[in-house]
Design an enzyme around this catalytic site. Structure first.
Site, PDB file in Angstrom:
ATOM      1  N   GLY A  69       0.477  -1.941   0.013  1.00  0.00           N
ATOM      2  CA  GLY A  69      -0.051  -0.109   0.067  1.00  0.00           C
ATOM      3  C   GLY A  69       1.223   1.118   0.210  1.00  0.00           C
ATOM      4  O   GLY A  69       1.911   1.338   0.421  1.00  0.00           O
ATOM      5  N   ASP A  70       0.310   2.416  -0.464  1.00  0.00           N
ATOM      6  CA  ASP A  70       1.126   3.082  -0.985  1.00  0.00           C
ATOM      7  C   ASP A  70       2.114   3.954   0.368  1.00  0.00           C
ATOM      8  O   ASP A  70       3.504   4.228   0.757  1.00  0.00           O
ATOM      9  CB  ASP A  70       0.890   4.506  -1.324  1.00  0.00           C
ATOM     10  CG  ASP A  70      -0.323   5.315  -0.892  1.00  0.00           C
ATOM     11  OD1 ASP A  70      -0.892   4.939   0.016  1.00  0.00           O
ATOM     12  OD2 ASP A  70      -0.549   6.302  -0.616  1.00  0.00           O
ATOM     13  N   ASN A 109       4.389   1.440   1.865  1.00  0.00           N
ATOM     14  CA  ASN A 109       5.738   0.852   0.841  1.00  0.00           C
ATOM     15  C   ASN A 109       6.333   2.150   0.930  1.00  0.00           C
ATOM     16  O   ASN A 109       7.750   1.698   1.722  1.00  0.00           O
ATOM     17  CB  ASN A 109       5.202   0.798  -0.685  1.00  0.00           C
ATOM     18  CG  ASN A 109       4.297   0.030  -1.035  1.00  0.00           C
ATOM     19  OD1 ASN A 109       4.227  -1.275   0.090  1.00  0.00           O
ATOM     20  ND2 ASN A 109       3.770   0.492  -1.976  1.00  0.00           N
ATOM     21  N   ASN A 145      -1.164  11.752  -4.914  1.00  0.00           N
ATOM     22  CA  ASN A 145      -1.322   9.849  -5.343  1.00  0.00           C
ATOM     23  C   ASN A 145      -2.392  10.310  -5.315  1.00  0.00           C
ATOM     24  O   ASN A 145      -3.500   9.480  -4.621  1.00  0.00           O
ATOM     25  CB  ASN A 145      -0.564   9.039  -4.085  1.00  0.00           C
ATOM     26  CG  ASN A 145      -0.300   7.849  -4.528  1.00  0.00           C
ATOM     27  OD1 ASN A 145      -0.340   7.549  -5.834  1.00  0.00           O
ATOM     28  ND2 ASN A 145       0.071   6.610  -3.751  1.00  0.00           N
ATOM     29  N   ASP A 159       7.539   5.737  -4.360  1.00  0.00           N
ATOM     30  CA  ASP A 159       7.118   5.122  -3.045  1.00  0.00           C
ATOM     31  C   ASP A 159       7.600   5.418  -1.994  1.00  0.00           C
ATOM     32  O   ASP A 159       8.551   5.651  -1.373  1.00  0.00           O
ATOM     33  CB  ASP A 159       5.949   4.109  -2.084  1.00  0.00           C
ATOM     34  CG  ASP A 159       4.775   4.213  -2.913  1.00  0.00           C
ATOM     35  OD1 ASP A 159       3.966   5.356  -3.607  1.00  0.00           O
ATOM     36  OD2 ASP A 159       4.219   3.490  -3.073  1.00  0.00           O
TER      37      ASP A 159
END
Length: 303
Positions: free
Chosen positions: A29-30, A33, A165, A258
């Site tokens: 997951g962003d 990460n 994002n 990321d």
């Protein structure tokens, strides 16, 4: 100097294709990460914690164990009875990746529901990181709560870092997306957008326009990522382009941004040199896109 880095957002169960029609399970997951790469790059006397909400099911427990095994603190993770993590599956067609998501009832959507616990986690930390996806998955009132706490942290001098994002399908409307992303920038000290997102969804014609817009919203520094064309840092001192590091073969661009964010922040909070941090982050991102998967182990990064 030691400190505490807190990343706020959603970690999901990842299913990717394996051999013989089987699926491989992972976690990513962003914001998670970014926490992963910050942990890999920060000195050991810094702690890296993750703030999210998980369920009380076995998969949530396994995810917690995975975070802990990576050296990422879970003391601030909420556990919500009857809930589960979100899930996504990577689809590959002729080498091109697309994604299917199941996250409508994910526990992470309630990560800011307990404002007192959120404040406690933020007050215990020295550097805060969140993203547009963090804001997009939250109910409107909870997003307002999170932003209010981040503004409080910024007001007392804590670095608050935001990657917009931008993912339009997570938002109820384009107006909601534009206004909330802008509010995220107002709550932040550093904004780290990707130029292709900003051009597509805010209509920026140049990187300078992206920097100017986020600086006008109150960011002291804007670091615009632009893939193979490098990253541009905008501050009161002007704009500086830091080239990307070239590699012969791009294997997987998942987590390129990321990893850049995590490596940049790890270097910047220690040395306070944005150009050196961007050069270091470019090197880390180059190694990441030369490997498969979102989370590349530190030993493969040469750290």
């Amino acid at each position: 100097m030691s400190g505490r880095f807190l990343s706020i957002g959603e970690c999901m169960v990842e299913l990717s294709q394996a051999d013989s029609g089987l699926l491989r399970k992972g976690f990513a997951g962003d914001t998670f990460n970014t926490a992963w790469y910050a942990r890999a790059c920060l000195p050991k006397d810094w702690s890296v914690d993750y703030f999210t909400a998980l369920g009380d099911d076995p998969m949530s427990g396994e995810m917690m164990e995975f975070m802990q095994s990576a050296g990422i603190g879970t003391a601030h993770v909420l556990r919500i009875r009857g809930r589960t993590p979100g899930l996504y599956m990577i689809n590959l067609t002729n080498g091109e990746r697309s994604f299917s998501y199941w996250r409508d009832s994910a526990a992470a959507r309630q990560l800011a529901a307990d404002g007192d616990r959120l404040r406690e986690a933020i007050e215990a930390s020295d550097v805060l990181y969140f993203s547009g996806i963090t804001l997009a998955i939250l109910p409107r009132d909870d997003a307002t709560t999170l932003l209010a706490e981040l503004r409080r942290a910024k007001a007392v001098g804590k670095p608050v870092v935001f990657d917009p994002n931008i993912r339009p399908r997570l938002w109820s409307s384009l107006d909601a997306m534009h206004s909330t992303i802008s509010e995220g920038a107002r709550a932040s000290t550093i904004v780290m957008p990707s130029f292709d997102d900003e051009a597509a969804h805010f209509g920026d014609g140049t990187i300078a326009e992206t920097i100017s817009r986020y600086r006008a919203l109150g960011a002291a520094m804007v670091v615009v990522k632009n893939g193979a064309d490098g990253a541009t840092i905008g501050t009161d001192d002007g704009e500086i382009l830091v080239p990307a590091e070239r590699i012969d073969t791009v294997v997987d661009t998942t987590s390129a941004g990321d990893s850049f964010n995590g490596a940049f922040l790890a270097k910047f909070v220690i040395d306070n040199d944005a150009v050196a941090a961007a050069r270091f982050a470019a090197g880390v991102a180059a190694k990441v896109i030369g490997e498969h998967g979102a989370l590349v182990p530190a030993e493969k990064l040469g750290l």
